[in-house]
Design a protein around this motif. Structure first.
Motif, PDB file in Angstrom:
ATOM      1  N   GLU A  72      60.447  18.166  53.794  1.00 29.31           N
ATOM      2  CA  GLU A  72      59.605  19.153  53.534  1.00 29.31           C
ATOM      3  C   GLU A  72      60.165  20.534  53.598  1.00 29.31           C
ATOM      4  OE1 GLU A  72      56.692  18.495  56.747  1.00 29.31           O
ATOM      5  OE2 GLU A  72      55.929  16.751  55.907  1.00 29.31           O
ATOM      6  N   LYS A  73      61.212  20.673  54.280  1.00 25.48           N
ATOM      7  CA  LYS A  73      61.746  22.382  54.593  1.00 25.48           C
ATOM      8  C   LYS A  73      62.706  22.529  53.503  1.00 25.48           C
ATOM      9  CE  LYS A  73      59.068  23.103  58.386  1.00 25.48           C
ATOM     10  NZ  LYS A  73      59.924  23.188  59.478  1.00 25.48           N
ATOM     11  N   GLN A  74      63.358  21.569  53.242  1.00 21.03           N
ATOM     12  CA  GLN A  74      64.631  21.618  52.231  1.00 21.03           C
ATOM     13  C   GLN A  74      64.445  21.073  50.864  1.00 21.03           C
ATOM     14  OE1 GLN A  74      68.594  21.358  53.722  1.00 21.03           O
ATOM     15  NE2 GLN A  74      68.030  21.707  55.795  1.00 21.03           N
ATOM     16  N   GLY A  75      63.232  20.491  50.499  1.00 20.32           N
ATOM     17  CA  GLY A  75      62.853  19.628  49.317  1.00 20.32           C
ATOM     18  C   GLY A  75      63.781  18.486  48.851  1.00 20.32           C
ATOM     19  N   GLU A 133      56.694   5.226  56.762  1.00 26.76           N
ATOM     20  CA  GLU A 133      55.739   5.240  55.847  1.00 26.76           C
ATOM     21  C   GLU A 133      54.794   6.699  56.554  1.00 26.76           C
ATOM     22  OE1 GLU A 133      53.623   1.740  56.694  1.00 26.76           O
ATOM     23  OE2 GLU A 133      54.401   0.722  55.183  1.00 26.76           O
ATOM     24  N   GLN A 134      54.928   6.909  57.887  1.00 31.89           N
ATOM     25  CA  GLN A 134      54.200   8.106  58.312  1.00 31.89           C
ATOM     26  C   GLN A 134      54.713   9.409  57.956  1.00 31.89           C
ATOM     27  OE1 GLN A 134      54.220   7.582  62.754  1.00 31.89           O
ATOM     28  NE2 GLN A 134      53.444   5.613  62.729  1.00 31.89           N
ATOM     29  N   VAL A 135      56.145   9.522  57.654  1.00 30.53           N
ATOM     30  CA  VAL A 135      56.644  10.622  57.093  1.00 30.53           C
ATOM     31  C   VAL A 135      56.706  10.868  55.654  1.00 30.53           C
ATOM     32  CG1 VAL A 135      57.717  11.018  59.122  1.00 30.53           C
ATOM     33  CG2 VAL A 135      59.001   9.888  57.355  1.00 30.53           C
ATOM     34  N   ASP A 136      56.401   9.506  54.849  1.00 30.15           N
ATOM     35  CA  ASP A 136      56.368   9.404  53.555  1.00 30.15           C
ATOM     36  C   ASP A 136      57.774   9.572  52.967  1.00 30.15           C
ATOM     37  OD1 ASP A 136      55.411   9.070  50.975  1.00 30.15           O
ATOM     38  OD2 ASP A 136      55.100  11.342  50.630  1.00 30.15           O
ATOM     39  N   GLY A 174      58.908  17.422  71.355  1.00 30.00           N
ATOM     40  CA  GLY A 174      57.740  16.542  71.721  1.00 30.00           C
ATOM     41  C   GLY A 174      57.853  15.344  70.781  1.00 30.00           C
ATOM     42  N   GLU A 175      56.482  14.440  71.230  1.00 31.68           N
ATOM     43  CA  GLU A 175      56.476  13.265  70.400  1.00 31.68           C
ATOM     44  C   GLU A 175      56.187  13.104  69.056  1.00 31.68           C
ATOM     45  OE1 GLU A 175      53.938  10.869  73.021  1.00 31.68           O
ATOM     46  OE2 GLU A 175      55.218  11.231  74.669  1.00 31.68           O
ATOM     47  N   LYS A 176      55.596  14.284  68.500  1.00 28.01           N
ATOM     48  CA  LYS A 176      54.993  14.265  67.237  1.00 28.01           C
ATOM     49  C   LYS A 176      56.185  14.332  66.093  1.00 28.01           C
ATOM     50  CE  LYS A 176      50.506  16.208  67.880  1.00 28.01           C
ATOM     51  NZ  LYS A 176      49.799  17.675  67.607  1.00 28.01           N
ATOM     52  N   LEU A 177      55.949  13.691  64.848  1.00 27.11           N
ATOM     53  CA  LEU A 177      57.301  13.431  63.947  1.00 27.11           C
ATOM     54  C   LEU A 177      57.680  14.883  63.388  1.00 27.11           C
ATOM     55  CD1 LEU A 177      56.276  10.261  62.423  1.00 27.11           C
ATOM     56  CD2 LEU A 177      57.919  10.707  63.964  1.00 27.11           C
ATOM     57  N   ASP A 178      56.762  16.282  63.720  1.00 26.76           N
ATOM     58  CA  ASP A 178      57.252  17.396  63.293  1.00 26.76           C
ATOM     59  C   ASP A 178      57.936  18.170  64.514  1.00 26.76           C
ATOM     60  OD1 ASP A 178      54.966  17.713  64.680  1.00 26.76           O
ATOM     61  OD2 ASP A 178      53.979  19.011  63.379  1.00 26.76           O
ATOM     62  N   ALA A 179      58.046  17.482  65.727  1.00 26.94           N
ATOM     63  CA  ALA A 179      58.604  18.187  66.583  1.00 26.94           C
ATOM     64  C   ALA A 179      60.229  18.201  66.826  1.00 26.94           C
ATOM     65  CB  ALA A 179      58.008  17.585  68.168  1.00 26.94           C
ATOM     66  N   LEU A 180      60.741  18.477  65.792  1.00 29.86           N
ATOM     67  CA  LEU A 180      62.186  18.873  65.698  1.00 29.86           C
ATOM     68  C   LEU A 180      62.656  20.250  65.192  1.00 29.86           C
ATOM     69  CD1 LEU A 180      64.859  17.096  66.255  1.00 29.86           C
ATOM     70  CD2 LEU A 180      64.707  16.745  63.661  1.00 29.86           C
ATOM     71  N   GLU A 181      63.123  20.955  66.113  1.00 32.70           N
ATOM     72  CA  GLU A 181      63.512  22.200  65.490  1.00 32.70           C
ATOM     73  C   GLU A 181      65.190  22.410  65.420  1.00 32.70           C
ATOM     74  OE1 GLU A 181      62.074  24.737  68.637  1.00 32.70           O
ATOM     75  OE2 GLU A 181      59.915  24.170  68.133  1.00 32.70           O
ATOM     76  N   VAL A 182      65.514  23.236  64.743  1.00 32.47           N
ATOM     77  CA  VAL A 182      66.924  23.866  64.443  1.00 32.47           C
ATOM     78  C   VAL A 182      67.080  24.440  65.884  1.00 32.47           C
ATOM     79  CG1 VAL A 182      68.517  25.286  63.317  1.00 32.47           C
ATOM     80  CG2 VAL A 182      66.756  23.981  62.044  1.00 32.47           C
ATOM     81  N   PHE A 183      68.179  24.172  66.420  1.00 32.56           N
ATOM     82  CA  PHE A 183      68.758  24.704  67.566  1.00 32.56           C
ATOM     83  C   PHE A 183      69.340  26.043  67.486  1.00 32.56           C
ATOM     84  CE2 PHE A 183      71.288  25.398  71.662  1.00 32.56           C
ATOM     85  CZ  PHE A 183      70.338  24.720  72.519  1.00 32.56           C
TER      86      PHE A 183
END
Length: 480
Positions: free
Chosen positions: A127-130, A154-157, A277-286
């Motif tokens: 999603e962020k880098q295509g 399947e959840q993140v396509d 977080g637990e959601k699949l978009d809860a990953l951040e660049v440190f």
């Protein structure tokens, strides 16, 4: 995660800031307290010693002690040292400059969140880098591990390698590479098997997979809640596999923060991502500079802006800006802002990133005010008719009783919401008088609404001018 450490350091630096001049002994006493705070936060002893020595050497210099604001200078030195401890001004991103498919191998112990982090990273790259991403599970030891990755895919396509029962990890890696090449995949994520502890069989398996796939990145996933043991695990892996970075999971938990602060210094490997977080978009660049700012109570405005950009649709932002310029603000607009705050992480997440908001965040927790407040406010507005939301002046006593019953709240709660809306509507009209959006600078500046109405433009509530300022929730529904 760093709340306890942040509170301890905050009290130390408050003493320094309160003094007009500093002596060398003042600085050394402060550094002694900082040393204790870091050790209590479970930071590795060698890292603490090196950190304190470097900071003390700079802080007792005459250029600091004789400066106009010596206390602030010491805080800056500590901030710079924290940034360096966490990995430097900027953490290097993933190295994807290679002939596709670029292989990223995920390694770590069982239970560290490796499979979930693989899916989170796949979603981020897509999603962020295509990038066109494929995932493959090489974990043949843990029951249903391969099926778990398929479901997450399947959840993140994101495509996952079809499962063939009985295949060895090396054979799965070979098949994944062939499939990725045929499908013109940009990035191939290999989720390797974990163990409950570091053993030779685990290391041999990883090296065999690495020799076949030749990964461009080998990322170690470690659970930050394991404290110093996470650092020990990282050292063990670094001695056996050519690691390129670390992903720290559960950074939103109540760990003392020692693993994050020790990881780079002990292993020499940068923390590249943080699971928040637990959601699949809860990953951040440190981002070391942002984390250091949060630890020292300086806030993280950049992250707030990024969250706002993700949460607010461009068309909605333009519509809101147009209504603000006209001095218009009804209950539909308030509801939109409440939902935006929820999508940006809620009250606690926003307060934790606002400069100087540590005390306000603590007061919120003590009073029992949490994100359920936003849900109750949304329920109250949702119990109104479209006409009532557009024209709040129609709400008489009878209508308020109906709304309270419909939302499961009390009439006084409805009144508090309406009073808050009136204050915000008054602010929008003041913007119009001051020349529309051009007047925002003066409105939220010194002497503006930030001083007159805490919670709208600044002060205890820490406003967000781009959103019209979050509502003042200090007197609203102070109950569970």
């Amino acid at each position: 995660m760093f709340d306890t450490l942040s509170d301890r350091l905050g009290s130390v630096f408050d003493k320094l800031r309160g003094r007009g001049a500093l002596k060398e002994q003042d600085v050394r006493d402060a550094m002694r307290e900082v040393r204790i705070a870091l050790l209590e936060a479970d930071v590795a002893l060698p890292v603490v010693r090196r950190f304190i020595d470097e900071v003390t050497e700079q802080a007792v210099g005459q250029s600091v002690l004789k400066s106009v604001t010596p206390g602030q200078q010491v805080v800056k030195i500590v901030n710079d040292a924290l940034v360096e401890m966490l990995g430097g001004a900027e953490t290097p991103g993933l190295d994807l400059a290679a002939t596709p498919p670029v292989v990223i191998m995920m390694v770590g112990l069982q239970g560290s969140g490796k499979t979930t982090s693989t899916a989170k990273l796949a979603k981020l790259l897509k999603e962020k880098q295509g990038k066109k991403v494929m995932m493959a599970s090489l974990d043949v030891n843990r029951p249903a591990a391969q099926e778990q990755l398929r479901v997450l895919g399947e959840q993140v396509d994101v495509a996952t390698l079809p499962i063939i029962a009985g295949q060895a990890p090396v054979d799965i890696a070979t098949r994944a590479l062939q499939s990725a090449k045929l499908q013109a995949v940009d990035v191939l994520l290999l989720d390797t098997a974990g163990r409950l502890h570091v053993d030779q069989a685990l290391m041999d398996e990883m090296r065999a997979v690495a020799s076949i796939s030749v990964p461009k990145e080998t990322l170690l996933v470690v659970d930050s809640l394991t404290g110093q043991d996470a650092v020990n695990v990282a050292q063990s892996f670094a001695g056996q596999v050519d690691l390129t970075g670390v992903i720290l999971t559960r950074m939103d938990g109540d760990a003392r923060g020692g693993a994050a602060l020790s990881m780079r210094a002990v292993t020499g490997k940068p923390i590249k991502f943080a699971g928040t977080g637990e959601k699949l978009d809860a990953l951040e660049v440190f981002q070391p500079s942002r984390v250091a700012g949060r630890i020292l109570g300086m806030g993280d405005i950049v992250s707030i802006v990024e969250k706002a950009a993700q949460a607010i649709e461009q068309e909605e932002a333009e519509r809101m800006a147009e209504r603000m310029a006209k001095g218009q603000f009804d209950l539909n607009d308030l509801r939109t802002q409440l939902r935006q705050m929820q999508s940006m992480g809620g009250l606690g997440a926003l307060a934790g990133m606002m400069p100087g908001m540590k005390k306000a965040k603590a007061a919120m927790a003590q009073s029992g005010m949490d994100d359920r407040v936003l849900l109750r406010m949304d329920a109250i507005i949702g119990s109104m008719t479209p006409k009532e939301r557009a024209r709040p002046e129609l709400l008489n006593a009878k209508r308020k009783i109906r709304i309270a019953n419909g939302s499961g709240t009390q009439v006084q709660d409805v009144n508090k919401l309406l009073k808050m809306h009136q204050e915000m509507e008054r602010a929008m009209k003041q913007i119009k008088k001051m020349g529309g959006l051009k007047g925002l600078g003066a409105l939220f500046g010194k002497g503006g609404l930030g001083a007159a109405m805490p919670g709208l433009g600044g002060g205890a509530g820490g406003g967000l001018p781009g959103l019209g300022g979050p509502p003042d929730l200090s007197n609203f529904l102070n109950k569970k």
